[in-house]
Design a protein around this motif. Structure first.
Motif, PDB file in Angstrom:
ATOM      1  N   LYS A 120       0.820  -1.217   0.000  1.00 43.52           N
ATOM      2  CA  LYS A 120       0.000   0.000   0.000  1.00 43.52           C
ATOM      3  C   LYS A 120       0.849   1.261   0.000  1.00 43.52           C
ATOM      4  O   LYS A 120       0.541   2.233  -0.695  1.00 43.52           O
ATOM      5  N   SER A 121       1.919   1.252   0.784  1.00 43.01           N
ATOM      6  CA  SER A 121       2.798   2.429   0.813  1.00 43.01           C
ATOM      7  C   SER A 121       3.434   2.665  -0.550  1.00 43.01           C
ATOM      8  O   SER A 121       3.458   3.794  -1.063  1.00 43.01           O
ATOM      9  N   ASP A 122       3.943   1.602  -1.175  1.00 42.83           N
ATOM     10  CA  ASP A 122       4.562   1.746  -2.488  1.00 42.83           C
ATOM     11  C   ASP A 122       3.555   2.227  -3.536  1.00 42.83           C
ATOM     12  O   ASP A 122       3.903   2.978  -4.457  1.00 42.83           O
ATOM     13  N   SER A 123       2.307   1.816  -3.379  1.00 41.30           N
ATOM     14  CA  SER A 123       1.267   2.263  -4.309  1.00 41.30           C
ATOM     15  C   SER A 123       1.052   3.771  -4.191  1.00 41.30           C
ATOM     16  O   SER A 123       0.952   4.487  -5.204  1.00 41.30           O
ATOM     17  N   VAL A 124       0.998   4.270  -2.950  1.00 43.50           N
ATOM     18  CA  VAL A 124       0.829   5.714  -2.727  1.00 43.50           C
ATOM     19  C   VAL A 124       2.043   6.469  -3.240  1.00 43.50           C
ATOM     20  O   VAL A 124       1.917   7.514  -3.899  1.00 43.50           O
ATOM     21  N   TYR A 125       3.242   5.946  -2.946  1.00 45.35           N
ATOM     22  CA  TYR A 125       4.472   6.591  -3.401  1.00 45.35           C
ATOM     23  C   TYR A 125       4.497   6.673  -4.928  1.00 45.35           C
ATOM     24  O   TYR A 125       4.866   7.710  -5.502  1.00 45.35           O
ATOM     25  N   LEU A 126       4.139   5.577  -5.597  1.00 45.96           N
ATOM     26  CA  LEU A 126       4.180   5.559  -7.055  1.00 45.96           C
ATOM     27  C   LEU A 126       3.177   6.544  -7.640  1.00 45.96           C
ATOM     28  O   LEU A 126       3.488   7.274  -8.591  1.00 45.96           O
ATOM     29  N   GLN A 127       1.985   6.592  -7.072  1.00 38.35           N
ATOM     30  CA  GLN A 127       0.972   7.524  -7.564  1.00 38.35           C
ATOM     31  C   GLN A 127       1.453   8.968  -7.456  1.00 38.35           C
ATOM     32  O   GLN A 127       1.308   9.755  -8.393  1.00 38.35           O
ATOM     33  N   THR A 128       2.065   9.315  -6.317  1.00 39.44           N
ATOM     34  CA  THR A 128       2.572  10.676  -6.118  1.00 39.44           C
ATOM     35  C   THR A 128       3.739  10.969  -7.050  1.00 39.44           C
ATOM     36  O   THR A 128       3.822  12.049  -7.646  1.00 39.44           O
ATOM     37  N   ALA A 129       4.639  10.009  -7.185  1.00 32.21           N
ATOM     38  CA  ALA A 129       5.829  10.204  -8.023  1.00 32.21           C
ATOM     39  C   ALA A 129       5.455  10.410  -9.486  1.00 32.21           C
ATOM     40  O   ALA A 129       6.008  11.281 -10.170  1.00 32.21           O
ATOM     41  N   MET A 130       4.498   9.625  -9.978  1.00 34.23           N
ATOM     42  CA  MET A 130       4.104   9.750 -11.381  1.00 34.23           C
ATOM     43  C   MET A 130       3.396  11.074 -11.663  1.00 34.23           C
ATOM     44  O   MET A 130       3.367  11.530 -12.807  1.00 34.23           O
ATOM     45  N   ASN A 131       2.864  11.698 -10.635  1.00 32.30           N
ATOM     46  CA  ASN A 131       2.235  13.010 -10.793  1.00 32.30           C
ATOM     47  C   ASN A 131       3.236  14.153 -10.607  1.00 32.30           C
ATOM     48  O   ASN A 131       2.870  15.327 -10.703  1.00 32.30           O
ATOM     49  N   SER A 132       4.495  13.795 -10.316  1.00 38.75           N
ATOM     50  CA  SER A 132       5.548  14.805 -10.161  1.00 38.75           C
ATOM     51  C   SER A 132       6.277  14.985 -11.497  1.00 38.75           C
ATOM     52  O   SER A 132       5.932  14.363 -12.501  1.00 38.75           O
ATOM     53  N   LYS A 133       7.331  15.823 -11.483  1.00 34.67           N
ATOM     54  CA  LYS A 133       8.122  16.060 -12.692  1.00 34.67           C
ATOM     55  C   LYS A 133       9.459  15.327 -12.655  1.00 34.67           C
ATOM     56  O   LYS A 133      10.350  15.622 -13.462  1.00 34.67           O
ATOM     57  N   ALA A 134       9.616  14.384 -11.740  1.00 34.50           N
ATOM     58  CA  ALA A 134      10.879  13.647 -11.637  1.00 34.50           C
ATOM     59  C   ALA A 134      11.166  12.916 -12.955  1.00 34.50           C
ATOM     60  O   ALA A 134      10.310  12.160 -13.440  1.00 34.50           O
ATOM     61  N   PRO A 135      12.342  13.095 -13.555  1.00 36.21           N
ATOM     62  CA  PRO A 135      12.655  12.472 -14.848  1.00 36.21           C
ATOM     63  C   PRO A 135      12.820  10.950 -14.770  1.00 36.21           C
ATOM     64  O   PRO A 135      12.716  10.266 -15.786  1.00 36.21           O
ATOM     65  N   TYR A 136      13.117  10.440 -13.566  1.00 31.60           N
ATOM     66  CA  TYR A 136      13.316   8.996 -13.398  1.00 31.60           C
ATOM     67  C   TYR A 136      12.524   8.527 -12.188  1.00 31.60           C
ATOM     68  O   TYR A 136      12.639   9.102 -11.101  1.00 31.60           O
ATOM     69  N   ILE A 137      11.730   7.489 -12.388  1.00 27.25           N
ATOM     70  CA  ILE A 137      10.941   6.913 -11.287  1.00 27.25           C
ATOM     71  C   ILE A 137      11.109   5.403 -11.339  1.00 27.25           C
ATOM     72  O   ILE A 137      10.807   4.768 -12.368  1.00 27.25           O
ATOM     73  N   GLY A 138      11.614   4.832 -10.268  1.00 27.46           N
ATOM     74  CA  GLY A 138      11.867   3.400 -10.240  1.00 27.46           C
ATOM     75  C   GLY A 138      11.151   2.722  -9.093  1.00 27.46           C
ATOM     76  O   GLY A 138      11.063   3.261  -7.986  1.00 27.46           O
ATOM     77  N   LEU A 139      10.642   1.530  -9.350  1.00 26.25           N
ATOM     78  CA  LEU A 139       9.931   0.738  -8.341  1.00 26.25           C
ATOM     79  C   LEU A 139      10.678  -0.565  -8.125  1.00 26.25           C
ATOM     80  O   LEU A 139      10.847  -1.363  -9.054  1.00 26.25           O
ATOM     81  N   ILE A 157       1.197   5.906 -16.875  1.00 24.25           N
ATOM     82  CA  ILE A 157       2.571   5.413 -16.915  1.00 24.25           C
ATOM     83  C   ILE A 157       3.256   5.904 -18.190  1.00 24.25           C
ATOM     84  O   ILE A 157       2.697   5.797 -19.292  1.00 24.25           O
ATOM     85  N   ASP A 158       4.450   6.457 -18.035  1.00 24.80           N
ATOM     86  CA  ASP A 158       5.209   6.924 -19.193  1.00 24.80           C
ATOM     87  C   ASP A 158       6.635   6.385 -19.119  1.00 24.80           C
ATOM     88  O   ASP A 158       6.956   5.557 -18.263  1.00 24.80           O
ATOM     89  N   LYS A 159       7.476   6.872 -20.020  1.00 24.25           N
ATOM     90  CA  LYS A 159       8.835   6.323 -20.129  1.00 24.25           C
ATOM     91  C   LYS A 159       9.706   6.610 -18.917  1.00 24.25           C
ATOM     92  O   LYS A 159      10.802   6.044 -18.782  1.00 24.25           O
ATOM     93  N   ARG A 160       9.265   7.481 -18.008  1.00 25.03           N
ATOM     94  CA  ARG A 160      10.042   7.742 -16.788  1.00 25.03           C
ATOM     95  C   ARG A 160      10.006   6.572 -15.840  1.00 25.03           C
ATOM     96  O   ARG A 160      10.866   6.445 -14.960  1.00 25.03           O
ATOM     97  N   PHE A 161       9.015   5.709 -15.980  1.00 31.05           N
ATOM     98  CA  PHE A 161       8.789   4.610 -15.034  1.00 31.05           C
ATOM     99  C   PHE A 161       9.666   3.415 -15.371  1.00 31.05           C
ATOM    100  O   PHE A 161       9.692   2.953 -16.520  1.00 31.05           O
ATOM    101  N   HIS A 162      10.369   2.889 -14.368  1.00 34.28           N
ATOM    102  CA  HIS A 162      11.264   1.747 -14.551  1.00 34.28           C
ATOM    103  C   HIS A 162      10.948   0.679 -13.507  1.00 34.28           C
ATOM    104  O   HIS A 162      11.058   0.917 -12.310  1.00 34.28           O
ATOM    105  N   ALA A 163      10.540  -0.485 -13.996  1.00 35.74           N
ATOM    106  CA  ALA A 163      10.265  -1.611 -13.112  1.00 35.74           C
ATOM    107  C   ALA A 163      10.330  -2.905 -13.938  1.00 35.74           C
ATOM    108  O   ALA A 163       9.712  -2.968 -15.000  1.00 35.74           O
ATOM    109  N   PRO A 164      11.071  -3.919 -13.493  1.00 36.75           N
ATOM    110  CA  PRO A 164      11.925  -3.887 -12.299  1.00 36.75           C
ATOM    111  C   PRO A 164      13.036  -2.845 -12.457  1.00 36.75           C
ATOM    112  O   PRO A 164      13.510  -2.592 -13.562  1.00 36.75           O
ATOM    113  N   ILE A 165      13.442  -2.289 -11.365  1.00 37.12           N
ATOM    114  CA  ILE A 165      14.396  -1.196 -11.360  1.00 37.12           C
ATOM    115  C   ILE A 165      15.822  -1.700 -11.579  1.00 37.12           C
ATOM    116  O   ILE A 165      16.158  -2.832 -11.226  1.00 37.12           O
ATOM    117  N   GLY A 166      16.656  -0.870 -12.181  1.00 32.44           N
ATOM    118  CA  GLY A 166      18.072  -1.177 -12.323  1.00 32.44           C
ATOM    119  C   GLY A 166      18.429  -1.892 -13.610  1.00 32.44           C
ATOM    120  O   GLY A 166      17.583  -2.477 -14.282  1.00 32.44           O
TER     121      GLY A 166
END
Length: 320
Positions: free
Chosen positions: A244-263, A283-292
């Motif tokens: 649940k925490s990761d879900s909230v974090y991901l939702q907030t991050a994807m609504n931000s302007k961070a160029p890289y978002i990894g889960l 979801i756009d190209k900023r999202f990376h999962a699995p990360i790394g």
């Protein structure tokens, strides 16, 4: 310049000591060289230094040139020609460098002037404001310089003696949630000179994290919205490993302007989180999962290496 937070600390520390500084910049290379144009090194009037211009071939000689530059008050262009007469094994054995030519511009900046344009560039970097520093490289004369808020690529015009150099702020990494690889990620980011901010709802876990530039505790995961609204981050890593925490974090991050978002987590877990969020995010190209990067990482340190390598590749616009 100032992409590594240690450069910022170096200037601040020397200002406290009332030391002057020489900025050394590679402006041109030919042949095989350890570093390329745009690479910087700073040397204080007490001969403290930060940065690397070669594999050790020219640094000692350049430090002595810094004393001359500080005494004269003018910039100086120094050329080190380490090219070999031929490509034979004997020439390489006798060589002292990388078989290349390096031109380095040395320019003095003084404490009493708050380091002039260098100090202004530092303040922009601290405010995470990209800019371009344009300088005339006039030997024996006072160099003119200006800052432009339009990011430009590195350029050196030898005929006009003009150097345009990007001033890129230090990368800011936001880590949301503390997992088994969090400390290793903070340590790896610190080596790279990135600023790290670690956030979690578990106070005891947060206390255990060392060397982070900033640590933020909040009562519930939704509070991360305020953090991301108040500050710009270049990369956001979600790794609490609580669904649940990761879900909230991901939702907030994807609504931000961070160029890289990894889960952090498996493909299946990432898919379940996206299903849970349904249509609340795009979801756009900023999202990376699995990360790394796929280097077969198993230890926390190797996982941190793969994450940082992927962020660095995205930052430098390299294909993954």
């Amino acid at each position: 310049m100032f992409e590594h937070k240690a450069f910022i600390h170096f200037v601040d520390t020397n200002y406290e000591k009332k030391h002057d500084i020489v900025c050394l910049t590679i402006v041109e290379t030919s042949g095989s060289t350890y570093q390329k144009p745009g690479t910087n090194m700073l040397v204080s009037s007490s001969h403290e230094m930060i940065g690397v211009l070669s594999g050790g071939c020219i640094e000692e000689a350049l430090v002595h040139c810094c004393d001359e530059v500080l005494a004269n008050g003018f910039g100086k262009l120094v050329t080190h020609d380490l090219r070999l007469p031929d490509d034979s094994k004997e020439s390489w054995e006798e060589g002292v460098g990388c078989n290349g030519l390096i031109k380095v511009w040395l320019e003095p900046f003084y404490y009493v002037e708050h380091y002039g344009i260098l100090g202004e560039a530092l303040n922009l970097a601290k405010r995470s404001t990209p800019a371009t520093l344009c300088r005339t490289l006039n030997e024996g004369k006072t160099s003119s310089a200006s800052l432009h808020f339009v990011p430009l690529k590195l350029a050196y015009n030898e005929a006009e003696k003009m150097l345009s150099q990007p001033i890129n702020p230090t990368l800011k990494l936001l880590i949301l949630g503390i997992g088994t690889a969090t400390q290793a990620l903070v340590d790896m980011a610190d080596i790279l000179g990135w600023e790290t901010c670690v956030c979690d709802t578990r106070h005891e876990n947060l206390k255990e994290i060392k060397h982070a530039d900033k640590k933020i505790f909040f009562d519930h995961a939704d509070a991360i919205k305020t953090v991301m609204e108040e500050e710009r981050f270049d990369a956001c890593i979600i790794m609490s490993h609580m669904f649940k925490s990761d879900s909230v974090y991901l939702q907030t991050a994807m609504n931000s302007k961070a160029p890289y978002i990894g889960l952090l987590g498996s493909k299946e877990r990432s898919r379940k989180i996206l299903e849970f969020l349904e249509n609340s995010i795009v979801i756009d190209k900023r999202f990376h999962a699995p990360i790394g990067l796929g280097i077969g990482a198993k230890t926390p340190q190797a996982i941190a290496l793969s994450i940082c390598a992927e962020i660095e590749a995205v930052k430098n616009q390299r294909s993954l």
